[in-house]
Design a protein around this motif. Structure first.
Motif, PDB file in Angstrom:
ATOM      1  N   VAL A   1      -7.704   1.822   4.209  1.00 40.63           N
ATOM      2  CA  VAL A   1      -8.384   0.498   3.379  1.00 40.63           C
ATOM      3  C   VAL A   1     -10.237   0.610   3.702  1.00 40.63           C
ATOM      4  O   VAL A   1     -10.137   1.504   4.023  1.00 40.63           O
ATOM      5  CB  VAL A   1      -7.533  -0.494   3.945  1.00 40.63           C
TER       6      VAL A   1
ATOM      7  N   SER B   1     -10.389   3.165   7.793  1.00 34.59           N
ATOM      8  CA  SER B   1     -11.408   2.496   7.182  1.00 34.59           C
ATOM      9  C   SER B   1     -11.911   3.929   6.519  1.00 34.59           C
ATOM     10  O   SER B   1     -11.407   4.834   6.258  1.00 34.59           O
ATOM     11  CB  SER B   1     -12.259   1.504   7.311  1.00 34.59           C
TER      12      SER B   1
ATOM     13  N   GLU C   1     -10.339  -5.037   6.002  1.00 32.82           N
ATOM     14  CA  GLU C   1      -8.865  -5.076   5.904  1.00 32.82           C
ATOM     15  C   GLU C   1      -8.037  -4.021   6.651  1.00 32.82           C
ATOM     16  O   GLU C   1      -6.794  -4.509   6.947  1.00 32.82           O
ATOM     17  CB  GLU C   1      -8.640  -3.915   4.673  1.00 32.82           C
ATOM     18  N   GLN C   2      -8.214  -3.439   7.915  1.00 34.34           N
ATOM     19  CA  GLN C   2      -7.354  -2.266   8.888  1.00 34.34           C
ATOM     20  C   GLN C   2      -7.334  -3.209   9.609  1.00 34.34           C
ATOM     21  O   GLN C   2      -6.144  -3.152   9.980  1.00 34.34           O
ATOM     22  CB  GLN C   2      -9.211  -1.621   9.812  1.00 34.34           C
TER      23      GLN C   2
ATOM     24  N   ILE D   1       0.867  -1.304   0.115  1.00 36.47           N
ATOM     25  CA  ILE D   1       0.149  -0.223   0.233  1.00 36.47           C
ATOM     26  C   ILE D   1       0.963   1.499   0.112  1.00 36.47           C
ATOM     27  O   ILE D   1       1.713   1.185   0.346  1.00 36.47           O
ATOM     28  CB  ILE D   1      -0.895   0.064   0.932  1.00 36.47           C
TER      29      ILE D   1
END
Length: 242
Positions: A91, A144, A96-97, A54
């Motif tokens: 994210v 998020s 996902e976090q 990322i």
């Protein structure tokens, strides 16, 4: 040593800045101090890229004015400020976090985790990882999408309506609006975690269909909230430009 200064020297400088007793030499020392974080910041950014694939956004150092404002606003020593240098990762979901936070937890040997989902700060939700790199604290924010939109909305209200909103102040109506939004974000995250947990279990066909329908409805609510927050941010941005 902190940017060529000892800890006690850094804190004496902070006291002078806080009490408006500084001169041009002190401002140069502050600039030297803030620039001393650059190498640690670069290391953090590279570690994040390698571990998560990322690309974070960030800044190698707060501005001198932002540092002075924080010293005046908070009861904190200059050497204790943890976000002089920092970056942010956004994210899609809380799932996902959690994955990113877990990965970064392993990537940085010396760190402190501040989970503002467990105890929101004036409604703010997110996870901050304070990593120590060459004795420099680097703040890594992991949010998020909805947490990020809420934070942007709060920032915009602070810019346009009242700077104290960002720190829990401002009009009661505005505070309630932000609180209602953060409670909705919390509820959506709770449901997303529940859906993820149920997906790991073996379900029959009917339960799978029900779960997919439920997930679709949650997705619609989430998209509607994101749209509304984006509209709010755009409207207040237009107000600030008038």
């Amino acid at each position: 040593m902190k940017g060529g200064l000892t800890k006690s020297q850094v804190d004496r400088l902070g006291d002078k800045l806080r009490n408006n007793l500084h001169n041009e030499t002190d401002l140069k020392l502050l600039d030297e101090f803030r620039r001393s974080f650059h190498e640690a910041y670069k290391t953090a950014i590279n570690t994040i890229r390698d571990r998560t694939n990322i690309e974070p956004t960030g800044r190698p150092a707060k501005s001198t004015s932002a540092i002075i404002e924080k010293l005046k606003r908070e009861s904190i020593r200059l050497s204790q400020i943890q976000d002089i240098a920092g970056c942010r990762i956004v994210v899609a979901t809380i799932i996902e976090q959690n994955v990113v936070v877990s990965s970064l937890y392993e990537a940085f040997p010396e760190k402190i985790i501040v989970d503002r989902r467990l105890k929101p700060s004036h409604g703010y939700r997110g996870v901050h990882i304070i990593s120590q790199i060459n004795e420099k604290p680097i703040e890594i924010q992991v949010r998020s999408t909805l947490q990020h939109l809420w934070a942007e909305f709060s920032e915009k209200l602070s810019d346009v309506v009242d700077p104290s909103i960002k720190y829990g102040g401002g009009d009661a109506i505005v505070r309630k609006l932000l609180q209602d939004c953060t409670l909705l974000v919390e509820e959506i995250e709770r449901i997303e975690l529940g859906i993820a947990g149920r997906k790991k279990k073996k379900l029959d066909r009917n339960n799978k269909i029900q779960l997919e329908d439920f997930q679709g409805n949650v997705g619609k609510i989430k998209n509607k909230m994101a749209k509304e927050l984006k509209n709010f941010i755009r409207e207040y941005s237009e107000l600030s430009e008038q």
